[in-house]
Each structure stands twice: as structure tokens, then as C-alpha cells.
Design a protein around this motif. Structure first.
Motif, short mmCIF file in Angstrom:
data_model
loop_
_atom_site.label_atom_id
_atom_site.label_comp_id
_atom_site.label_asym_id
_atom_site.label_seq_id
_atom_site.Cartn_x
_atom_site.Cartn_y
_atom_site.Cartn_z
N UNK A 114 0.95 -1.54 0.20
CA UNK A 114 0.19 -0.23 -0.15
C UNK A 114 0.88 1.02 0.62
N UNK A 115 0.40 2.82 -0.67
CA UNK A 115 0.56 4.07 -0.85
C UNK A 115 -0.48 5.07 -1.13
N UNK A 116 0.12 5.42 -0.95
CA UNK A 116 -1.27 6.65 -1.00
C UNK A 116 -0.56 7.43 -1.90
N UNK A 117 -0.99 8.73 -2.26
CA UNK A 117 -0.88 9.96 -3.14
C UNK A 117 0.77 9.57 -3.32
N UNK A 118 1.06 9.17 -4.64
CA UNK A 118 2.60 10.05 -4.50
C UNK A 118 2.98 10.91 -6.16
N UNK A 119 3.91 11.55 -5.34
CA UNK A 119 4.24 13.05 -6.55
C UNK A 119 5.63 11.62 -7.30
N UNK A 120 5.23 11.91 -8.60
CA UNK A 120 5.61 11.31 -9.67
C UNK A 120 6.65 12.18 -10.03
N UNK A 121 6.66 13.82 -10.59
CA UNK A 121 8.24 14.23 -11.21
C UNK A 121 7.67 15.45 -10.80
N UNK A 122 8.33 16.27 -10.55
CA UNK A 122 8.86 17.91 -10.64
C UNK A 122 9.55 18.57 -11.50
N UNK A 123 8.49 19.36 -11.93
CA UNK A 123 10.02 20.27 -13.07
C UNK A 123 9.80 22.18 -12.13
N UNK A 124 10.67 22.34 -12.89
CA UNK A 124 10.52 24.38 -12.22
C UNK A 124 11.19 24.90 -13.80
N UNK A 125 10.04 25.71 -13.80
CA UNK A 125 10.28 26.69 -14.81
C UNK A 125 10.02 27.97 -15.01
N UNK A 126 11.03 28.76 -15.83
CA UNK A 126 10.79 30.65 -15.15
C UNK A 126 9.30 31.15 -16.13
N UNK A 127 9.43 31.90 -14.68
CA UNK A 127 7.38 32.62 -15.54
C UNK A 127 7.51 33.55 -15.03
N UNK A 128 7.67 34.58 -15.22
CA UNK A 128 7.09 36.35 -15.05
C UNK A 128 8.43 36.45 -14.09
N UNK A 129 8.49 36.75 -13.25
CA UNK A 129 9.65 37.05 -11.86
C UNK A 129 9.70 36.62 -11.30
N UNK A 130 9.70 34.58 -11.13
CA UNK A 130 9.91 34.03 -10.53
C UNK A 130 9.83 32.30 -11.14
N UNK A 131 9.09 31.04 -10.34
CA UNK A 131 9.54 29.86 -11.07
C UNK A 131 8.36 29.02 -10.84
N UNK A 132 7.74 28.54 -11.98
CA UNK A 132 6.98 28.38 -11.14
C UNK A 132 7.20 26.42 -11.25
N UNK A 133 7.20 25.86 -9.55
CA UNK A 133 7.35 24.45 -9.30
C UNK A 133 5.86 23.91 -9.71
N UNK A 134 5.82 22.86 -11.24
CA UNK A 134 4.80 21.68 -10.97
C UNK A 134 4.71 20.15 -10.68
N UNK A 135 4.18 19.37 -9.52
CA UNK A 135 4.15 18.37 -9.49
C UNK A 135 2.46 18.01 -9.64
N UNK A 136 3.97 16.27 -10.58
CA UNK A 136 2.92 15.80 -11.07
C UNK A 136 2.29 14.75 -10.08
N UNK A 137 0.84 14.17 -10.10
CA UNK A 137 1.16 13.17 -8.62
C UNK A 137 -0.02 11.84 -9.62
#
Length: 191
Positions: A21-44
């Protein structure tokens, strides 16, 4: 020797038939520049032996540099960003009160069994460099309805400079001091 081999085979068969058994799992993390910051995206992903129902949630702890109002998720999810989050029963992790947590709560229809991607969940940060923190997910098993808490390492933004990269103030001090060093060498070198 034959008896030990038979015992080992019986144990191996028992372990092979016990569901993992394992609950919800993050599979990938991507970081992309966006405006004045960075978008951190987590696929679950929702694993095959789990279900998802209203009230189930997952959190990404100690997300430094959060840009207010920047988070998003697929339909059926809401995002909250508390500084300190209540933890599931019997869970004790470091929760930095100076960095918000990203808590996504499901409020859609029940998904009775998994092995499906739930989509991309994102938030923006002032920072593009990362450090390890924790992903904590809580949802029920599809077979018996028992709740499972899954704790997994995940990368989050960090507000500190990566090792070996001087802070801007340090660079400015060095830049101001270099002419003085040069002047001293020139002056003492003439005598």
C-alpha cells in the motif's frame, strides 16, 4: 537444508501475495521560469490499490518564496497555504513556520480505484533552486477503506543560495575592496 529452502519459498510466496500500500505519490517535479519567479509543477499519481474521495488531501511542506495567488490544480481540488499545517495521526515532521505549506484537498466525486495520473499541481516561487522537503498524502485503500498516510521526499524551492555561490552583498564588498588592495600594492611596490 531442504527444510530451510521450503521455509524460504513459503515466506517468499506469502510476501508476494501481500498487497503493498502507498497513498498519493508525486512522480515528477519541474521548475520553469515564469515572470519574475519560477513555476514549480508536481505531477501526482493515485496508485492502483488506493481510492480518492472528498476530503482526501496531500501537502508539500516548507515551500519557500511562495508568490501569493499563484497556485493551481486540476478540477476538483482546492489549495490552501497555511504556515503550519495539522498533520495526520502519528506523523511527526519538521514544519518550518516561516515557509508556507501547499495543501491540496480533493472535493470531487469518488475515484474507486487508482493507477491513474491526477494531473499537475503547481505554485510559483521567487526561487528556482531547490532542497528536499516532504510530500504527505492521506487517502483510503480501495479494498478495505483504511486510511493510509504516505510520506515521500520531494524537492521544494529554497531561499538560500546554492553552495559555492556568494551572496550579492558579499560580491559588492569584494568589488569595493579590490581597488584598495590594488592601490596598496601599487604604493608599497614603488618603494
Amino acid at each position: 537444508m531442504f527444510r530451510i529452502s521450503r521455509i524460504a519459498l513459503v515466506l517468499a510466496a506469502a510476501l508476494a501475495t501481500t498487497p503493498a500500500y502507498a497513498g498519493l505519490v508525486p512522480t515528477t517535479v519541474t521548475v520553469t521560469p515564469e515572470g519574475a519567479g519560477f513555476r514549480w509543477t508536481y505531477a501526482v499519481v493515485l496508485p492502483s490499490d488506493m481510492k480518492l474521495q472528498a476530503g482526501d488531501y496531500f501537502g508539500i511542506y516548507n515551500f519557500h518564496g511562495l508568490i501569493d495567488g499563484s497556485g493551481g490544480a486540476p478540477d476538483g481540488w482546492t489549495l490552501s497555504t497555511p504556515a503550519v499545517s495539522p498533520l495526520p495521526p502519528n506523523v511527526n515532521i519538521f514544519d518550518d513556520p516561516t515557509a508556507p505549506n501547499l495543501i491540496w484537498t480533493y472535493n470531487g466525486p469518488t475515484i474507486p480505484t487508482g493507477q491513474i495520473g491526477l494531473g499537475n499541481f503547481w505554485a510559483s516561487s521567487q526561487y528556482g533552486s531547490g532542497e528536499l522537503s516532504l510530500f504527505v498524502g492521506r487517502n483510503a485503500r480501495s479494498g478495505d477503506g483504511t486510511y493510509d498516510t504516505n510520506i515521500t521526499e520531494v524537492t521544494v524551492p529554497t531561499g538560500s543560495a546554492p553552495p559555492g555561490v556568494p551572496e550579492p552583498a558579499t560580491i559588492a564588498l569584494v568589488a569595493l575592496g579590490l581597488p584598495l588592495v590594488g592601490l596598496g600594492r601599487w604604493r608599497f611596490g614603488r618603494k
